[in-house]
Scaffold this motif. Structure first.
Motif, PDB file in Angstrom:
ATOM      1  N   GLU A 176      20.411 -33.201  -6.179  1.00 34.54           N
ATOM      2  CA  GLU A 176      19.650 -33.152  -7.423  1.00 34.54           C
ATOM      3  C   GLU A 176      18.163 -32.894  -7.180  1.00 34.54           C
ATOM      4  O   GLU A 176      17.428 -32.526  -8.105  1.00 34.54           O
ATOM      5  N   ASN A 177      17.740 -33.065  -5.916  1.00 35.68           N
ATOM      6  CA  ASN A 177      16.336 -32.845  -5.570  1.00 35.68           C
ATOM      7  C   ASN A 177      16.108 -31.576  -4.747  1.00 35.68           C
ATOM      8  O   ASN A 177      15.043 -31.421  -4.142  1.00 35.68           O
ATOM      9  N   CYS A 178      17.091 -30.677  -4.722  1.00 36.25           N
ATOM     10  CA  CYS A 178      17.024 -29.543  -3.789  1.00 36.25           C
ATOM     11  C   CYS A 178      16.182 -28.372  -4.276  1.00 36.25           C
ATOM     12  O   CYS A 178      15.908 -27.450  -3.511  1.00 36.25           O
ATOM     13  N   GLU A 179      15.752 -28.396  -5.530  1.00 32.47           N
ATOM     14  CA  GLU A 179      14.928 -27.280  -6.018  1.00 32.47           C
ATOM     15  C   GLU A 179      13.628 -27.198  -5.219  1.00 32.47           C
ATOM     16  O   GLU A 179      12.916 -28.178  -5.055  1.00 32.47           O
ATOM     17  N   GLY A 180      13.353 -26.036  -4.691  1.00 31.92           N
ATOM     18  CA  GLY A 180      12.142 -25.830  -3.906  1.00 31.92           C
ATOM     19  C   GLY A 180      12.260 -26.246  -2.451  1.00 31.92           C
ATOM     20  O   GLY A 180      11.279 -26.181  -1.700  1.00 31.92           O
TER      21      GLY A 180
ATOM     22  N   THR B 238      20.563 -19.728  -2.095  1.00 31.75           N
ATOM     23  CA  THR B 238      19.266 -19.694  -2.778  1.00 31.75           C
ATOM     24  C   THR B 238      18.213 -20.427  -1.951  1.00 31.75           C
ATOM     25  O   THR B 238      17.082 -19.946  -1.776  1.00 31.75           O
ATOM     26  N   ILE B 239      18.570 -21.587  -1.413  1.00 29.04           N
ATOM     27  CA  ILE B 239      17.654 -22.356  -0.565  1.00 29.04           C
ATOM     28  C   ILE B 239      17.282 -21.551   0.674  1.00 29.04           C
ATOM     29  O   ILE B 239      16.104 -21.453   1.057  1.00 29.04           O
TER      30      ILE B 239
ATOM     31  N   TYR C 155      29.474 -22.062  -7.226  1.00 25.47           N
ATOM     32  CA  TYR C 155      28.308 -22.917  -7.468  1.00 25.47           C
ATOM     33  C   TYR C 155      27.642 -23.375  -6.171  1.00 25.47           C
ATOM     34  O   TYR C 155      26.429 -23.233  -6.001  1.00 25.47           O
TER      35      TYR C 155
ATOM     36  N   GLU D  26      15.080 -18.553  -0.161  1.00 21.02           N
ATOM     37  CA  GLU D  26      13.742 -19.016  -0.525  1.00 21.02           C
ATOM     38  C   GLU D  26      12.952 -19.340   0.736  1.00 21.02           C
ATOM     39  O   GLU D  26      11.744 -19.058   0.814  1.00 21.02           O
TER      40      GLU D  26
ATOM     41  N   ASP E 139      26.099 -20.530  -4.089  1.00 22.36           N
ATOM     42  CA  ASP E 139      24.913 -20.033  -4.790  1.00 22.36           C
ATOM     43  C   ASP E 139      23.711 -20.924  -4.496  1.00 22.36           C
ATOM     44  O   ASP E 139      22.609 -20.438  -4.179  1.00 22.36           O
ATOM     45  N   ILE E 140      23.904 -22.241  -4.559  1.00 23.42           N
ATOM     46  CA  ILE E 140      22.813 -23.180  -4.288  1.00 23.42           C
ATOM     47  C   ILE E 140      22.322 -23.032  -2.851  1.00 23.42           C
ATOM     48  O   ILE E 140      21.115 -22.919  -2.591  1.00 23.42           O
ATOM     49  N   CYS E 141      23.259 -23.040  -1.903  1.00 21.57           N
ATOM     50  CA  CYS E 141      22.884 -23.001  -0.480  1.00 21.57           C
ATOM     51  C   CYS E 141      22.166 -21.713  -0.114  1.00 21.57           C
ATOM     52  O   CYS E 141      21.146 -21.734   0.587  1.00 21.57           O
TER      53      CYS E 141
END
Length: 305
Positions: free
Chosen positions: A274-278, A222-223, A215, A226, A218-220
């Motif tokens: 929780e605010n990391c999208e985008g 992805t950032i 998890y 992007e 994957d998040i890191c």
């Protein structure tokens, strides 16, 4: 899904280690698999720098074709080598727990002994640009090939040192004691992470591979990817990015460099997860506004991106 999952991989020692690691993890979850080695163009063409090959995903293209042809069911990659846009019908199936993200310098002499004049080997424009930004009087020479080939070239040349990703050397137990951790160098987006891709319509195989997904990694990644994608930089462009999760927060650092290292624009952010999208796109846009757009225009002309 076939009864046995066919794992496509490059045939270098490191790539085979990564594929066998996936094979072992699948076995622990009750899935049988077999390794199918494929030689990539990036391994075959060693007399040209990566950016001159004119191919996005030079190390992944052959495996993409093997998947689309049905020769293999999944492919295992060093994630930093994978283009941000995957081929049609191929999707991310899992990102494995991340290893060491740092670049390291392997050297024959102590760093202080070549602080003023040195010849450093690397095939990465990102590493070259950051090194020249810090040591503008040094000479950079191109270094290509798999890990073993590059280690051999370092021993057979009178270079002061060569830059490697720590993760690759650690995975195959080849990291020597005589090295320096380059903790000031921003790593490649997704450095240290392994990516498993599968065919989009192969739902049973994807379900098996999803059990391997980490998890946080994957998040890191992805950032970071992007950030790379928003800058419109290819995998060979001098762009660095690293996201790290610390409990409830994500810390991100990214950088864009000119080829000669004379110009750079960097960004750092720390926000709630929780605010990391985008976040990657936001940081890239900030880079472009702060002078990065001019650097990218010049890079595209120089590299034909």
């Amino acid at each position: 899904m076939n009864n046995v999952i066919r794992i496509g991989t490059r045939d270098s020692e490191l790539a085979l280690w990564q594929a066998n690691h996936v094979k072992d993890l699948l076995a622990k979850n009750g899935f049988e698999s077999v390794i199918v080695p494929v030689k990539s163009d990036g391994d075959l063409i060693l007399d040209k720098p990566l950016h001159e090959l004119g191919i996005t995903g030079v190390f992944t293209k052959t495996l993409d074709v093997a998947m689309l042809n049905g020769t293999v069911d999944i492919a295992v990659h060093s994630m930093k080598d994978v283009p941000t846009k995957l081929p049609k019908n191929i999707v991310k199936a899992a990102v494995l727990p991340r290893a060491n993200t740092f670049d390291i310098l392997l050297h024959k002499d102590k760093p202080k002994e070549f602080a003023k004049h040195a010849t450093i080997a690397t095939g990465s424009l990102r590493r070259k640009a950051q090194w020249l930004n810090r040591y503008p009087k040094h000479t950079i020479v191109d270094l290509r090939g798999n890990v073993n080939t590059r280690l051999e070239k370092l021993q057979n040349n009178d270079w002061s040192g060569a830059i490697f990703a720590a993760a690759g050397l650690e995975r195959i137990n080849l990291k020597p004691q005589n090295h320096t951790v380059l903790d000031w160098m921003i790593p490649a987006p997704a450095q240290g992470a392994m990516l498993v891709v599968a065919m989009e319509n192969d739902k049973s195989t994807r379900k098996a591979i999803e059990t391997l997904n980490d998890y946080e990694t994957d998040i890191c990644t992805t950032i970071e990817r992007e950030f790379l994608s928003t800058l419109e930089g290819g995998c060979t462009a001098p762009i660095g990015a690293l996201a790290v999760i610390d409990i409830d927060y994500v810390t991100f650092i990214g950088g864009l460099f000119s080829l000669d290292g004379k110009h750079k624009v960097t960004v750092e952010k720390r926000i709630l997860i929780e605010n990391c999208e985008g976040l990657g796109a936001l940081c890239a846009q900030e880079i472009l506004k702060e002078g990065g757009e001019e650097i990218m225009i010049k890079l595209k002309k120089e590299l034909s991106l």
